[in-house]
Design a protein around this motif. Structure first.
Motif, PDB file in Angstrom:
ATOM      1  N   ASP A   1       0.814  -1.215   0.000  1.00 14.98           N
ATOM      2  CA  ASP A   1       0.000   0.000   0.000  1.00 14.98           C
ATOM      3  C   ASP A   1       0.847   1.264   0.000  1.00 14.98           C
ATOM      4  N   ALA A   2       2.046   1.160   0.577  1.00 19.46           N
ATOM      5  CA  ALA A   2       2.928   2.328   0.663  1.00 19.46           C
ATOM      6  C   ALA A   2       4.382   1.887   0.566  1.00 19.46           C
ATOM      7  N   VAL A   3       5.183   2.714  -0.060  1.00 18.49           N
ATOM      8  CA  VAL A   3       6.632   2.525  -0.122  1.00 18.49           C
ATOM      9  C   VAL A   3       7.274   3.769   0.472  1.00 18.49           C
ATOM     10  N   VAL A   4       8.269   3.569   1.328  1.00 12.99           N
ATOM     11  CA  VAL A   4       8.983   4.682   1.959  1.00 12.99           C
ATOM     12  C   VAL A   4      10.450   4.619   1.574  1.00 12.99           C
ATOM     13  N   CYS A   5      11.019   5.770   1.268  1.00  8.75           N
ATOM     14  CA  CYS A   5      12.424   5.846   0.864  1.00  8.75           C
ATOM     15  C   CYS A   5      12.979   7.175   1.359  1.00  8.75           C
ATOM     16  N   THR A   6      13.866   7.159   2.346  1.00 12.85           N
ATOM     17  CA  THR A   6      14.450   8.399   2.857  1.00 12.85           C
ATOM     18  C   THR A   6      15.968   8.316   2.830  1.00 12.85           C
ATOM     19  N   LEU A   7      16.582   9.308   2.230  1.00 13.45           N
ATOM     20  CA  LEU A   7      18.052   9.398   2.110  1.00 13.45           C
ATOM     21  C   LEU A   7      18.629   8.149   1.450  1.00 13.45           C
ATOM     22  N   VAL A   8      18.004   7.730   0.373  1.00 13.40           N
ATOM     23  CA  VAL A   8      18.425   6.524  -0.345  1.00 13.40           C
ATOM     24  C   VAL A   8      18.680   6.807  -1.823  1.00 13.40           C
ATOM     25  N   LEU A   9      17.831   7.603  -2.453  1.00 17.29           N
ATOM     26  CA  LEU A   9      17.944   7.840  -3.889  1.00 17.29           C
ATOM     27  C   LEU A   9      19.235   8.558  -4.270  1.00 17.29           C
ATOM     28  N   CYS A  10      19.912   9.146  -3.293  1.00 13.34           N
ATOM     29  CA  CYS A  10      21.199   9.795  -3.556  1.00 13.34           C
ATOM     30  C   CYS A  10      22.274   8.794  -3.944  1.00 13.34           C
TER      31      CYS A  10
END
Length: 248
Positions: free
Chosen positions: A143-152
């Protein structure tokens, strides 16, 4: 790598000279495994404390509407990409079913500690997986995906976002908080250019000058909310951030 001015290139070379032992260890094939197993988990846990204090109000606001994306069964199935030591767990609603993924399996100590602190969640599984390859997660299953300080630090931002959209159910949401490139005319951007190669080597592939809002705008979200914010950490050229969510 972004284009740099002559003065930035000179300072970049000076910084690389100061960091020559790390470049040597990298050339010998020693730095990367040491960074992955020891240095980066240790550093990330330390810096996460400072970053969490600065970003707490933004995360509280960001994740406030997570319950709105519960599935038809009433459950909230959440996939976190790049979980690290689990600093986001405190913001997830009670009863949320969490699947953790990270390309680096060496965050176990901090992760276990945060899991014990946040027993209001149901932890489904931990997958060792890159953001660009979530084949272990079925399509349309969360239902949800979370991504913090990763795409860098992913190899391909567009590939990672395609995987996000694949695993989300229709109407599901992708939540993000990432540091990004500064305004090109600013001193922050100048220092991002200076630090770029050495920073990327020392901090496990972290790129300082990605304009991630452009990648998000190009991805096929039906709705996208992006806010540019400032999260200042002393002596670190990562102040500009974006925060928001996109709906599949």
């Amino acid at each position: 790598m972004p284009e740099a001015t002559a003065s930035a290139l000179v300072l970049r070379a000076g910084l690389a000279l100061l960091a020559w032992p790390i470049y040597l260890l990298s050339f010998l094939g020693i730095w990367e495994p040491f960074c992955r197993k020891v240095f980066f988990p240790f550093f990330l846990e330390k810096i996460s404390g400072a970053h969490d204090k600065k970003s707490k109000k933004y995360k509280q606001e960001l994740f406030r509407n997570l319950p709105d994306f519960r599935g038809p069964s009433g459950e909230l199935r959440l996939l976190e990409i790049g979980t690290g030591s689990g600093s986001n767990f405190q913001f997830y609603p009670a009863g949320c079913k969490v699947t953790c993924t990270d390309i680096n399996p060496y965050f176990q100590e901090g992760l276990s500690r945060n899991m014990k602190k946040n027993q209001h969640l149901h932890y489904e599984q931990f997958l060792v997986a890159a953001a660009e390859d979530l084949r272990q997660v079925p399509s349309g299953s969360v239902d949800a995906v979370v991504c913090t300080l990763v795409l860098c630090s992913v190899t391909s931002v567009s590939s990672a976002l395609r995987e996000v959209l694949r695993v989300l159910r229709p109407g599901g949401a992708f939540y993000f908080l990432e540091h990004v490139a500064a305004e090109h005319s600013s001193w922050t951007y100048f220092w991002q250019q200076v630090c770029y190669p050495t920073w990327k080597l020392v901090f496990a592939g972290c790129c300082l000058t990605r304009e991630l809002w452009k990648n998000l705008e190009e991805a096929k979200f039906s709705e996208l909310k992006i806010q540019h914010i400032s999260v200042a950490i002393p002596w670190m050229p990562v102040e500009p951030h974006i925060v928001g969510y996109g709906v599949k």
